[in-house]
Design a protein around this motif. Structure first.
Motif, PDB file in Angstrom:
ATOM      1  N   GLN A 200       0.825  -1.199   0.000  1.00 27.79           N
ATOM      2  CA  GLN A 200       0.000   0.000   0.000  1.00 27.79           C
ATOM      3  C   GLN A 200       0.863   1.255   0.000  1.00 27.79           C
ATOM      4  N   PHE A 201       1.907   1.270   0.813  1.00 30.50           N
ATOM      5  CA  PHE A 201       2.806   2.423   0.837  1.00 30.50           C
ATOM      6  C   PHE A 201       3.525   2.583  -0.498  1.00 30.50           C
ATOM      7  N   ALA A 202       3.887   1.462  -1.126  1.00 26.92           N
ATOM      8  CA  ALA A 202       4.547   1.546  -2.425  1.00 26.92           C
ATOM      9  C   ALA A 202       3.604   2.106  -3.485  1.00 26.92           C
ATOM     10  N   LEU A 203       2.340   1.713  -3.458  1.00 24.82           N
ATOM     11  CA  LEU A 203       1.366   2.216  -4.433  1.00 24.82           C
ATOM     12  C   LEU A 203       1.040   3.683  -4.203  1.00 24.82           C
ATOM     13  N   LEU A 204       1.129   4.135  -2.957  1.00 25.31           N
ATOM     14  CA  LEU A 204       0.857   5.542  -2.640  1.00 25.31           C
ATOM     15  C   LEU A 204       2.115   6.400  -2.675  1.00 25.31           C
ATOM     16  N   ASN A 205       3.274   5.770  -2.845  1.00 28.37           N
ATOM     17  CA  ASN A 205       4.565   6.471  -2.837  1.00 28.37           C
ATOM     18  C   ASN A 205       4.743   7.234  -1.525  1.00 28.37           C
ATOM     19  N   THR A 206       4.628   6.509  -0.442  1.00 27.45           N
ATOM     20  CA  THR A 206       4.822   7.072   0.882  1.00 27.45           C
ATOM     21  C   THR A 206       5.558   6.060   1.743  1.00 27.45           C
ATOM     22  N   THR A 207       5.821   6.414   2.988  1.00 24.28           N
ATOM     23  CA  THR A 207       6.498   5.523   3.913  1.00 24.28           C
ATOM     24  C   THR A 207       5.680   5.418   5.197  1.00 24.28           C
ATOM     25  N   THR A 208       6.143   4.558   6.091  1.00 26.98           N
ATOM     26  CA  THR A 208       5.439   4.411   7.358  1.00 26.98           C
ATOM     27  C   THR A 208       5.446   5.712   8.150  1.00 26.98           C
ATOM     28  N   ILE A 209       6.565   6.427   8.150  1.00 30.22           N
ATOM     29  CA  ILE A 209       6.648   7.689   8.877  1.00 30.22           C
ATOM     30  C   ILE A 209       5.805   8.762   8.196  1.00 30.22           C
ATOM     31  N   GLU A 210       5.890   8.858   6.881  1.00 27.74           N
ATOM     32  CA  GLU A 210       5.098   9.846   6.161  1.00 27.74           C
ATOM     33  C   GLU A 210       3.607   9.550   6.239  1.00 27.74           C
ATOM     34  N   ASN A 211       3.245   8.277   6.377  1.00 25.99           N
ATOM     35  CA  ASN A 211       1.840   7.918   6.436  1.00 25.99           C
ATOM     36  C   ASN A 211       1.174   8.376   7.736  1.00 25.99           C
ATOM     37  N   LEU A 212       1.970   8.636   8.773  1.00 22.33           N
ATOM     38  CA  LEU A 212       1.392   9.081  10.040  1.00 22.33           C
ATOM     39  C   LEU A 212       0.696  10.431   9.902  1.00 22.33           C
ATOM     40  N   SER A 213       1.193  11.287   9.027  1.00 21.65           N
ATOM     41  CA  SER A 213       0.585  12.602   8.807  1.00 21.65           C
ATOM     42  C   SER A 213       0.173  12.786   7.350  1.00 21.65           C
ATOM     43  N   ARG A 214      -0.158  11.682   6.691  1.00 20.19           N
ATOM     44  CA  ARG A 214      -0.443  11.748   5.256  1.00 20.19           C
ATOM     45  C   ARG A 214      -1.662  12.601   4.932  1.00 20.19           C
ATOM     46  N   LYS A 215      -2.668  12.619   5.786  1.00 16.73           N
ATOM     47  CA  LYS A 215      -3.911  13.335   5.493  1.00 16.73           C
ATOM     48  C   LYS A 215      -3.897  14.782   5.967  1.00 16.73           C
ATOM     49  N   THR A 216      -2.894  15.173   6.732  1.00 16.74           N
ATOM     50  CA  THR A 216      -2.871  16.529   7.282  1.00 16.74           C
ATOM     51  C   THR A 216      -1.613  17.311   6.931  1.00 16.74           C
ATOM     52  N   VAL A 217      -0.603  16.666   6.398  1.00 16.81           N
ATOM     53  CA  VAL A 217       0.667  17.343   6.164  1.00 16.81           C
ATOM     54  C   VAL A 217       0.524  18.409   5.074  1.00 16.81           C
ATOM     55  N   VAL A 218       1.221  19.514   5.254  1.00 15.30           N
ATOM     56  CA  VAL A 218       1.290  20.594   4.273  1.00 15.30           C
ATOM     57  C   VAL A 218       2.759  20.784   3.909  1.00 15.30           C
ATOM     58  N   HIS A 219       3.100  20.560   2.661  1.00 18.87           N
ATOM     59  CA  HIS A 219       4.482  20.682   2.203  1.00 18.87           C
ATOM     60  C   HIS A 219       4.745  22.108   1.731  1.00 18.87           C
ATOM     61  N   GLN A 220       5.926  22.593   2.042  1.00 20.13           N
ATOM     62  CA  GLN A 220       6.400  23.871   1.525  1.00 20.13           C
ATOM     63  C   GLN A 220       7.481  23.591   0.490  1.00 20.13           C
ATOM     64  N   LEU A 221       7.280  24.120  -0.689  1.00 19.40           N
ATOM     65  CA  LEU A 221       8.162  23.837  -1.814  1.00 19.40           C
ATOM     66  C   LEU A 221       8.818  25.117  -2.295  1.00 19.40           C
ATOM     67  N   ALA A 222      10.092  25.018  -2.603  1.00 20.81           N
ATOM     68  CA  ALA A 222      10.810  26.080  -3.301  1.00 20.81           C
ATOM     69  C   ALA A 222      10.890  25.683  -4.769  1.00 20.81           C
ATOM     70  N   ILE A 223      10.183  26.406  -5.619  1.00 25.90           N
ATOM     71  CA  ILE A 223      10.054  26.071  -7.035  1.00 25.90           C
ATOM     72  C   ILE A 223      10.745  27.151  -7.857  1.00 25.90           C
ATOM     73  N   HIS A 224      11.593  26.715  -8.743  1.00 27.74           N
ATOM     74  CA  HIS A 224      12.375  27.649  -9.558  1.00 27.74           C
ATOM     75  C   HIS A 224      11.470  28.436 -10.489  1.00 27.74           C
TER      76      HIS A 224
END
Length: 393
Positions: A200-224
């Motif tokens: 399941q983690f492989a199909l979602l491209n996530t990990t056990t640690i990332e899955n703990l906050s998968r539904k609430t995490v907000v990523h900040q990206l620096a985009i060129h």
């Protein structure tokens, strides 16, 4: 199963996916224990250049601020981030800082307290192999628990048949076989559960640690931003200089690379490429890589110019909303689909025309044969033209 386990164990020992510590960390380790304890007692602003979110504390950590900065000398490694087009950042635009390793954390890296190291794409600490399952070993871990589940199911079926036949013949049950059957059920459920969750983690491209906050995490990206807007943008930006450090010259505008600091929506996964591509990024591009523990995961290769990991449609949407992605590129997927439909329709029309031409040629051939047969019966040789037009000899 044994081969996958030893391949997993070998990878965890020889290539665990650790992030290199900085030279400042090694210098601190060379001090006495008393000096180390005193350095840990210092305030966070003295040992972390990003402390308290105050730009004055980290303003000289970027190469564009002051090439001769002492802080930049202590904490190099930013070039690996701003040389790419997208990377995970803090609100100030710098990468995430690890105060334990005294280094910048790559994308999807996590500091493991068991080994006191930052680990790339860390999944969990596995007591079965005594190490960390990371981007280099997650594929082999899935294969190990998968083949272990197959073995447990096979053992469960065989022992169930033997116990049933033995009880039918003797009227009693063999205690050793019953214990083996119970262990097969126990380890089988564990292996099947681990295999299912890992897939399941492989199909979602996530990990056990990332899955703990998968539904609430907000990523900040620096985009060129390849083209700077004429008016000030509504989002914060940060600039880095790609020029070599010099004591006399200042960075020119051509060597400055500007990034937009953008936020994702809660629960969005910027690395989601779709289930099939996510699976292939972990298990491999070929079917035999999915079952045999030979090569590393393609996601462990970071020789990319755009980002450390492939990013999906979320980044494209952020670029369009910020005006970084040109409108013509936004319509490209639709144009490609329309072009594919047009090519398929043209191919179908060409096939129909070819069939009609073949049928017409066969019909003309039949007419010629019929005319030749009629001319031979009348004693008039056929010249290839119509008899009714007088073109006969």
């Amino acid at each position: 199963m044994a081969v996958t386990y030893f391949r997993l164990l070998y990878t965890v020992i020889t290539n665990p996916g650790y992030v290199e510590r900085s030279t400042q960390w090694h210098k601190q380790q060379g001090k006495s224990k008393r000096s180390i304890r005193s350095s840990r007692a210092r305030s966070k602003s003295e040992k972390d250049p990003r402390a308290n979110g105050n730009p004055a504390n980290y303003a000289d950590t970027g190469p564009n601020a002051n090439p001769n900065s002492q802080m930049y000398e202590k904490h190099p490694g930013l070039q690996d981030f701003y040389s790419r087009d997208v990377f995970i950042c803090q609100g100030d635009g710098r990468p995430i800082w690890c105060s334990n390793c005294q280094n910048w954390k790559p994308d999807r890296a996590h500091h493991c307290r068991e080994v006191d190291r930052c680990v790339r794409k860390m999944d969990h600490f596995c007591p079965w192999v005594g190490g960390v399952v990371s981007e280099t070993s997650f594929k082999f871990f899935i294969q190990f628990v998968g083949w272990a589940a197959v073995y447990c199911i096979f053992n469960l079926i065989v022992m169930a048949i033997l116990v049933a036949e033995y009880r039918k013949d003797t009227g009693t049950a063999n205690v050793h076989w019953v214990v083996t059957l119970a262990f097969g059920v126990l380890f089988g459920l564990f292996a099947i559960g681990m295999t299912g969750s890992s897939l399941q983690f492989a199909l979602l491209n996530t990990t056990t640690i990332e899955n703990l906050s998968r539904k609430t995490v907000v990523h900040q990206l620096a985009i060129h931003m390849p083209r700077l807007p004429q008016e000030p943008p509504p989002f914060p930006t940060i600039s880095y200089s790609t020029a070599q450090k010099s004591e006399t010259s200042e960075p020119s505008p051509d060597t400055i690379k500007t990034f937009a600091i953008l936020h994702t929506k809660p629960g969005e996964n910027v690395w989601d490429l779709g289930p099939y591509r996510n699976f292939k990024s972990v298990m491999g591009d070929h079917w035999y890589d999915w079952f045999l523990p030979i090569r590393y995961s393609p996601s462990s290769n970071h020789d990319r110019y755009d980002s450390q990991f492939p990013m999906g449609h979320v980044v494209d949407r952020l670029k369009r909303e910020a005006g970084i992605l040109p409108p013509v590129e936004e319509a490209k997927p639709h144009n490609r689909r329309r072009g594919r439909r047009r090519r398929r329709r043209r191919k179908r029309d060409d096939s129909i025309k070819a069939q009609e031409a073949t049928a017409h040629q066969e019909k003309e051939k039949e007419n010629r044969q019929q005319q030749e047969q009629e001319g031979s019966e009348a004693g008039i040789p056929y010249t290839g033209h119509d008899r009714h037009q007088g073109s006969i000899v």
